[in-house]
Design a protein around this motif. Structure first.
Motif, PDB file in Angstrom:
ATOM      1  N   ASN A  57      -1.899   8.654  -0.114  1.00 46.96           N
ATOM      2  CA  ASN A  57      -0.971   7.526  -0.183  1.00 46.96           C
ATOM      3  C   ASN A  57      -1.130   6.602   1.020  1.00 46.96           C
ATOM      4  OD1 ASN A  57       0.111   9.428   1.553  1.00 46.96           O
ATOM      5  ND2 ASN A  57       2.209   9.220   0.804  1.00 46.96           N
ATOM      6  N   TRP A  58      -1.508   7.180   2.182  1.00 52.47           N
ATOM      7  CA  TRP A  58      -1.833   6.320   3.326  1.00 52.47           C
ATOM      8  C   TRP A  58      -3.099   5.522   3.043  1.00 52.47           C
ATOM      9  CZ3 TRP A  58      -6.512   6.992   6.031  1.00 52.47           C
ATOM     10  CH2 TRP A  58      -6.724   6.037   7.031  1.00 52.47           C
ATOM     11  N   GLU A  59      -4.144   6.198   2.555  1.00 61.27           N
ATOM     12  CA  GLU A  59      -5.415   5.514   2.296  1.00 61.27           C
ATOM     13  C   GLU A  59      -5.241   4.384   1.285  1.00 61.27           C
ATOM     14  OE1 GLU A  59      -9.817   6.369   0.349  1.00 61.27           O
ATOM     15  OE2 GLU A  59      -8.685   8.051   1.197  1.00 61.27           O
ATOM     16  N   THR A  60      -4.483   4.655   0.215  1.00 62.52           N
ATOM     17  CA  THR A  60      -4.260   3.628  -0.798  1.00 62.52           C
ATOM     18  C   THR A  60      -3.528   2.428  -0.217  1.00 62.52           C
ATOM     19  OG1 THR A  60      -4.206   5.282  -2.571  1.00 62.52           O
ATOM     20  CG2 THR A  60      -3.200   3.141  -3.030  1.00 62.52           C
ATOM     21  N   ALA A  61      -2.466   2.706   0.532  1.00 67.46           N
ATOM     22  CA  ALA A  61      -1.697   1.619   1.146  1.00 67.46           C
ATOM     23  C   ALA A  61      -2.550   0.837   2.132  1.00 67.46           C
ATOM     24  CB  ALA A  61      -0.462   2.184   1.842  1.00 67.46           C
ATOM     25  N   GLU A  64      -4.996  -1.478   0.367  1.00 67.70           N
ATOM     26  CA  GLU A  64      -4.366  -2.589  -0.340  1.00 67.70           C
ATOM     27  C   GLU A  64      -3.857  -3.668   0.615  1.00 67.70           C
ATOM     28  OE1 GLU A  64      -1.406  -0.751  -2.769  1.00 67.70           O
ATOM     29  OE2 GLU A  64      -2.842  -0.142  -4.317  1.00 67.70           O
ATOM     30  N   THR A  65      -2.981  -3.315   1.540  1.00 62.06           N
ATOM     31  CA  THR A  65      -2.389  -4.335   2.414  1.00 62.06           C
ATOM     32  C   THR A  65      -2.166  -3.894   3.855  1.00 62.06           C
ATOM     33  OG1 THR A  65      -0.133  -3.657   1.788  1.00 62.06           O
ATOM     34  CG2 THR A  65      -1.171  -5.415   0.476  1.00 62.06           C
ATOM     35  N   ARG A  66      -1.976  -2.594   4.083  1.00 60.46           N
ATOM     36  CA  ARG A  66      -1.490  -2.187   5.390  1.00 60.46           C
ATOM     37  C   ARG A  66      -2.535  -2.292   6.504  1.00 60.46           C
ATOM     38  NH1 ARG A  66       3.428   0.119   5.357  1.00 60.46           N
ATOM     39  NH2 ARG A  66       3.451  -0.721   7.484  1.00 60.46           N
ATOM     40  N   HIS A  67      -3.817  -2.497   6.155  1.00 65.79           N
ATOM     41  CA  HIS A  67      -4.810  -2.748   7.198  1.00 65.79           C
ATOM     42  C   HIS A  67      -4.469  -3.993   8.001  1.00 65.79           C
ATOM     43  CE1 HIS A  67      -6.118  -5.080   3.685  1.00 65.79           C
ATOM     44  NE2 HIS A  67      -6.719  -5.898   4.531  1.00 65.79           N
ATOM     45  N   MET A  68      -3.696  -4.906   7.390  1.00 60.83           N
ATOM     46  CA  MET A  68      -3.298  -6.125   8.089  1.00 60.83           C
ATOM     47  C   MET A  68      -2.271  -5.841   9.184  1.00 60.83           C
ATOM     48  SD  MET A  68      -5.086  -8.586   6.840  1.00 60.83           S
ATOM     49  CE  MET A  68      -4.182 -10.003   7.499  1.00 60.83           C
ATOM     50  N   ASP A  69      -1.578  -4.698   9.096  1.00 61.94           N
ATOM     51  CA  ASP A  69      -0.519  -4.358  10.053  1.00 61.94           C
ATOM     52  C   ASP A  69      -0.969  -3.385  11.126  1.00 61.94           C
ATOM     53  OD1 ASP A  69       1.125  -5.873   8.374  1.00 61.94           O
ATOM     54  OD2 ASP A  69       1.713  -4.107   7.200  1.00 61.94           O
ATOM     55  N   ASP A  70      -2.170  -2.850  10.987  1.00 66.92           N
ATOM     56  CA  ASP A  70      -2.628  -1.777  11.864  1.00 66.92           C
ATOM     57  C   ASP A  70      -3.085  -2.327  13.221  1.00 66.92           C
ATOM     58  OD1 ASP A  70      -3.680   0.456  13.039  1.00 66.92           O
ATOM     59  OD2 ASP A  70      -5.352   0.688  11.638  1.00 66.92           O
ATOM     60  N   PRO A  71      -2.379  -2.004  14.309  1.00 58.12           N
ATOM     61  CA  PRO A  71      -2.777  -2.520  15.628  1.00 58.12           C
ATOM     62  C   PRO A  71      -3.756  -1.616  16.368  1.00 58.12           C
ATOM     63  CG  PRO A  71      -0.713  -1.366  15.856  1.00 58.12           C
ATOM     64  CD  PRO A  71      -1.101  -1.261  14.385  1.00 58.12           C
ATOM     65  N   LEU A  72      -3.998  -0.406  15.859  1.00 57.52           N
ATOM     66  CA  LEU A  72      -4.746   0.580  16.629  1.00 57.52           C
ATOM     67  C   LEU A  72      -6.189   0.183  16.926  1.00 57.52           C
ATOM     68  CD1 LEU A  72      -3.334   3.868  15.038  1.00 57.52           C
ATOM     69  CD2 LEU A  72      -2.644   2.741  17.175  1.00 57.52           C
ATOM     70  N   TYR A 101       4.345  -0.336  10.886  1.00 54.93           N
ATOM     71  CA  TYR A 101       3.194   0.462  10.451  1.00 54.93           C
ATOM     72  C   TYR A 101       3.140   1.786  11.202  1.00 54.93           C
ATOM     73  CZ  TYR A 101      -1.605   2.061   9.870  1.00 54.93           C
ATOM     74  OH  TYR A 101      -2.716   2.833   9.612  1.00 54.93           O
ATOM     75  N   LEU A 102       3.307   1.748  12.509  1.00 53.59           N
ATOM     76  CA  LEU A 102       3.267   2.980  13.290  1.00 53.59           C
ATOM     77  C   LEU A 102       4.417   3.905  12.920  1.00 53.59           C
ATOM     78  CD1 LEU A 102       2.222   1.670  16.823  1.00 53.59           C
ATOM     79  CD2 LEU A 102       0.791   2.644  15.019  1.00 53.59           C
ATOM     80  N   GLU A 103       5.576   3.347  12.608  1.00 56.38           N
ATOM     81  CA  GLU A 103       6.698   4.179  12.153  1.00 56.38           C
ATOM     82  C   GLU A 103       6.391   4.795  10.792  1.00 56.38           C
ATOM     83  OE1 GLU A 103      10.073   1.624  12.193  1.00 56.38           O
ATOM     84  OE2 GLU A 103      10.277   1.630  14.387  1.00 56.38           O
ATOM     85  N   ASP A 104       5.731   4.036   9.924  1.00 55.89           N
ATOM     86  CA  ASP A 104       5.394   4.539   8.596  1.00 55.89           C
ATOM     87  C   ASP A 104       4.349   5.650   8.653  1.00 55.89           C
ATOM     88  OD1 ASP A 104       7.182   2.796   7.466  1.00 55.89           O
ATOM     89  OD2 ASP A 104       5.679   1.314   6.863  1.00 55.89           O
ATOM     90  N   MET A 105       3.540   5.674   9.713  1.00 58.95           N
ATOM     91  CA  MET A 105       2.544   6.726   9.821  1.00 58.95           C
ATOM     92  C   MET A 105       3.203   8.101   9.818  1.00 58.95           C
ATOM     93  SD  MET A 105      -0.282   5.174  12.494  1.00 58.95           S
ATOM     94  CE  MET A 105      -1.522   6.432  12.158  1.00 58.95           C
ATOM     95  N   ALA A 106       4.378   8.207  10.396  1.00 63.71           N
ATOM     96  CA  ALA A 106       5.086   9.492  10.395  1.00 63.71           C
ATOM     97  C   ALA A 106       5.440   9.916   8.975  1.00 63.71           C
ATOM     98  CB  ALA A 106       6.340   9.393  11.267  1.00 63.71           C
ATOM     99  N   SER A 107       5.849   8.951   8.134  1.00 59.34           N
ATOM    100  CA  SER A 107       6.199   9.277   6.747  1.00 59.34           C
ATOM    101  C   SER A 107       4.980   9.688   5.943  1.00 59.34           C
ATOM    102  CB  SER A 107       6.890   8.077   6.089  1.00 59.34           C
ATOM    103  OG  SER A 107       5.988   6.999   5.915  1.00 59.34           O
ATOM    104  N   TRP A 108       3.795   9.291   6.404  1.00 57.60           N
ATOM    105  CA  TRP A 108       2.550   9.703   5.751  1.00 57.60           C
ATOM    106  C   TRP A 108       2.010  11.013   6.320  1.00 57.60           C
ATOM    107  CZ3 TRP A 108       1.078   4.070   6.864  1.00 57.60           C
ATOM    108  CH2 TRP A 108       1.403   3.251   5.777  1.00 57.60           C
ATOM    109  N   GLY A 109       2.779  11.681   7.185  1.00 55.23           N
ATOM    110  CA  GLY A 109       2.299  12.908   7.800  1.00 55.23           C
ATOM    111  C   GLY A 109       1.289  12.658   8.892  1.00 55.23           C
ATOM    112  N   MET A 110       1.381  11.504   9.537  1.00 55.81           N
ATOM    113  CA  MET A 110       0.417  11.115  10.567  1.00 55.81           C
ATOM    114  C   MET A 110       1.139  10.734  11.860  1.00 55.81           C
ATOM    115  SD  MET A 110      -1.925   8.778   8.005  1.00 55.81           S
ATOM    116  CE  MET A 110      -3.162   8.307   9.217  1.00 55.81           C
TER     117      MET A 110
END
Length: 253
Positions: A57-61, A64-72, A101-110
């Motif tokens: 679910n992380w990879e799919t997101a 699709e769009t979340r690469h635009m939010d990734d600051p890492l 995005y970083l907060e959502d990583m926790a919900s993805w088990g990351m």
């Protein structure tokens, strides 16, 4: 670890490289690994995602769009060393989308992990991330320098393995890469013309040049080649599925 590094350097295929890299990170207590390539400051430019063990679910997101939010990746390129993504450098300033995005990583088990930028031939920049099985364990015992060495050697070998296939990429102009990017998002020539402030005739000329340079005869094949080489991320699931199937056939060959 020296034997693991040697195995990475001697990998004969992308599949072999994937397995040896996962094994090396696994020995460090981080069996979950992902790699992005290529990465740059313009997040709209497509980056391929190679994922081994992180949630789908992380990879799919992300695709699709979340690469635009990734600051890492931006942070890693700036500081030049490996770091914990749950413990950012003190001078990092994030916008609202990046913070979310970083907060959502926790919900993805990351919730916890280690990451670093890597550098290969043809001025390519990659990005590696890895974590423990649960994504919650303490990673303080991991040697960040060793992690960076493993990631860098893996990316160098990756670039070596695909160097012959990347020769055409250097022949694509920046404007042709822009057009290819929007083709991968399913835009028509008219839509691309509007996005890039060009005439439809000019876009048509760029499309023909892309076909000629990539040695293809249609838009789907051009986008597939772009996805395969990590030049673009396709928003069309049919194109992405076809590209993944093609990767699998190549790895089995």
């Amino acid at each position: 670890m020296l034997e693991k590094l040697k195995a990475i350097l001697e990998a004969r295929s992308l599949l072999d490289l994937r397995e040896t890299t996962i094994s090396a990170f696994g020995e460090m207590g981080m069996p979950r690994v992902f790699c992005l390539s290529p990465v740059g400051h313009d997040r709209s430019v497509g980056r391929s995602v190679t994922n081994a063990g992180f949630p789908m679910n992380w990879e799919t997101a992300y695709r699709e769009t979340r690469h635009m939010d990734d600051p890492l990746p931006d942070i890693s390129v700036r500081i030049g060393t490996a770091f914990h993504w749950h413990r950012l450098p003190g001078d990092v300033v994030l916008n609202q989308e990046e913070t979310q995005y970083l907060e959502d990583m926790a919900s993805w088990g990351m919730a916890k992990g280690i990451c670093v930028a890597t550098y290969g031939s043809a001025a390519r920049v990659g990005f590696f991330g890895a974590s423990s099985e649960s994504g919650q364990d303490d990673l303080d015992e991991v040697d960040l320098s060793v992690f960076q060495i493993v990631a860098e050697i893996s990316y160098v070998r990756y670039c070596q393995l695909i160097s012959a296939e990347l020769q055409y990429e250097m022949n694509l102009s920046s404007r042709e890469l822009d057009v290819l990017h929007w083709m991968a998002q399913g835009r028509s020539n008219a839509g691309i013309a509007e996005m890039l402030n060009l005439s439809q005739e000019t876009v048509g000329t760029y499309v023909k040049r892309i076909f000629a340079k990539l040695d293809v005869f249609d838009r789907t094949s051009a986008v597939m080649k772009g996805v395969m080489r990590g030049l673009v991320i396709a928003s069309d699931p049919n194109v992405e599925a076809a590209a993944q199937a093609r990767r699998a056939r190549r790895n089995r060959a």
